[in-house]
Design an enzyme around this catalytic site. Structure first.
Site, PDB file in Angstrom:
ATOM      1  N   LEU A   1       9.094   0.730   2.189  1.00  0.00           N
ATOM      2  CA  LEU A   1       9.998  -0.196   1.508  1.00  0.00           C
ATOM      3  C   LEU A   1      10.522   0.350   0.192  1.00  0.00           C
ATOM      4  CD1 LEU A   1       7.911  -3.463   2.054  1.00  0.00           C
ATOM      5  CD2 LEU A   1       9.940  -2.746   3.332  1.00  0.00           C
TER       6      LEU A   1
ATOM      7  N   PRO B   1       1.160  -1.927   1.440  1.00  0.00           N
ATOM      8  CA  PRO B   1       1.780  -0.603   1.275  1.00  0.00           C
ATOM      9  C   PRO B   1       3.290  -0.667   1.105  1.00  0.00           C
ATOM     10  CG  PRO B   1       0.132  -0.537   3.010  1.00  0.00           C
ATOM     11  CD  PRO B   1       0.284  -1.977   2.636  1.00  0.00           C
ATOM     12  N   CYS B   2       3.793   0.178   0.192  1.00  0.00           N
ATOM     13  CA  CYS B   2       5.229   0.168  -0.113  1.00  0.00           C
ATOM     14  C   CYS B   2       5.957   1.394   0.425  1.00  0.00           C
ATOM     15  CB  CYS B   2       5.443   0.090  -1.628  1.00  0.00           C
ATOM     16  SG  CYS B   2       4.898   1.577  -2.523  1.00  0.00           S
ATOM     17  N   GLN B   3       5.252   2.320   1.091  1.00  0.00           N
ATOM     18  CA  GLN B   3       5.879   3.582   1.482  1.00  0.00           C
ATOM     19  C   GLN B   3       7.158   3.396   2.290  1.00  0.00           C
ATOM     20  OE1 GLN B   3       2.632   2.880   1.727  1.00  0.00           O
ATOM     21  NE2 GLN B   3       1.338   4.700   1.558  1.00  0.00           N
TER      22      GLN B   3
END
Length: 420
Positions: free
Chosen positions: A111, A107-109
């Protein structure tokens, strides 16, 4: 003041001098030739709708287990990977399955530049530590580990995320290399920069990911080409992309998944692409995320799933690199050590106790690109009058510079489109 055409413009990087990879069809020791090469068993964590795993499938491999928390995405996975075990939560896994390749577009939320920016310790992106613990517990590690995330993680919190990943992998005995790659290099008209990290205990990942380089292309001139932009923005940036879309996103400045807009100068039209074309811009077949049999009102969920997906052509290139014989890596050409603190560069590697930056560009190869307007196969949806007016108001109130023709066509669109 930020020029419209300068949004996320490429910075020049010197041409990488290392020789290209060897001929396709020549396999590494212990593997057979291209037409009969070893088939990898792939396990996918944070699988989304299977971008990484679809790419490995296209390269001749198969998925044995896919883990994904989102119910709608699991429905998509179950349709396209009927022979794989589908699990729902990385936190409930007691062990990783036996596999040759472990993939994880985690997950990139936390970052992302437009996300929460809580960093690698955030509630979503921090789940990668669970994966690393499972990897550490495994008696026989996979031959390859493939991680993917957004480039902002290289600078957020002074590069804390990439340092943590490098530390954890080295503690387990892995060599690693990462590279920021633009999916445009593979011919699709979407500017999509992502960090891909390849790690292995038994192979050298550096020639796989860093051994070939086409060099960044010269910036495009608009001419009469269609241009993509984020209609939900307009205050401090536009995500402006000439003859391409800016990155498809799972969310927006309005905190809802929504497609970018496209300015068609020849038609004086402001519109958004169909979801089917968005799937194609990620390298999937049109209809890949169709969940009408699961949620008849799930179009917004489809935009989120597509925006969060990994570009299939980019991932396929990585998959193919794993089974192509690579020349020895010339690490003498890369003597610049990584900084002790602060942001990490766009590409780097860690091997035999050393960490070095790499000068490769974001374009490992350069395929002839599609023009955005000619790529689209499905009818574009005119942007509503309300949305266009809101974007125009934010744009003219900002310090951004833009073409007079663009503003004129925004006004023309407001006058001609029906209110909705």
């Amino acid at each position: 003041m930020k020029l419209l055409d300068e949004a996320e413009e490429y910075e020049p990087l010197r041409r990488h001098s290392r020789a290209n990879t060897g001929p396709a069809g020549v396999a590494p020791p212990g593997q057979t030739a291209n037409n009969d090469r070893l088939k990898f068993k792939v396990a996918g964590a944070f699988a989304g709708v299977g971008g990484l795993e679809r790419a490995f499938e296209q390269a001749g491999h198969s998925s044995t287990m896919l883990c994904e928390f989102d119910r709608a995405a699991r429905h998509v996975l179950s349709r396209h990977f009927p022979n794989a075990e589908i699990t729902d939560d990385i936190r409930t896994l007691t062990q990783l399955p036996d596999c040759d390749v472990l993939t994880a577009g985690f997950p990139c939320q936390d970052l992302s530049q437009v996300g929460r920016r809580q960093g690698i310790s955030g509630p979503n992106s921090g789940l990668v530590t669970t994966l690393l613990k499972l990897l550490k517990q495994k008696a026989e590690a996979p031959q390859w580990v493939i991680l993917e995330n957004v480039p902002f993680m290289l600078s957020l919190e002074g590069g804390r995320a990439i340092r943590m990943l490098a530390d954890a992998l080295e503690d387990m005995g892995f060599s690693w290399a990462y590279r920021t790659i633009d999916a445009q290099a593979f011919g699709l008209p979407q500017r999509r920069r992502r960090v891909v990290l390849v790690a292995s205990k038994v192979h050298d990942p550096r020639p796989v990911l860093l051994g070939v380089d086409a060099g960044n292309p010269a910036p495009k001139k608009r001419g009469s080409s269609a241009c993509g932009f984020y209609w939900t923005e307009g205050n401090t940036g536009l995500g402006w992309a000439i003859d391409a879309l800016p990155p498809l996103k799972g969310g927006s400045a309005l905190h809802i998944p929504s497609p970018p807009a496209i300015w068609f100068p020849k038609r004086r039209l402001i519109a958004t692409p169909a979801i089917e074309d968005a799937e194609r811009l990620q390298g999937f077949d049109a209809g890949w995320t169709d969940i009408s049999d699961f949620d008849p009102l799930g179009v917004r969920k489809r935009w989120r799933m597509v925006g969060n997906a990994v570009s299939v052509p980019m991932a396929k290139w990585v998959a193919e690199q794993l089974t192509v014989e690579q020349p020895p890596f010339d690490d003498e050409a890369e003597a610049d050590a990584l900084p002790a603190s602060g942001s990490y560069p766009r590409a780097a590697w860690g091997h035999d106790g050393r960490r070095r930056r790499s000068a490769v560009s974001e374009w490992p190869i350069s395929k002839t690109p599609w023009h955005l307007a000619s790529f689209l196969e499905f009818p574009a949806v005119p942007l509503s009058r309300k949305a266009t007016q809101g974007f125009r108001s934010r744009l003219v109130a900002s310090s951004l510079r833009y073409e007079d023709a663009f503003l004129a066509d925004l006004d023309h669109h407001v006058e001609t489109v029906g209110a909705s």
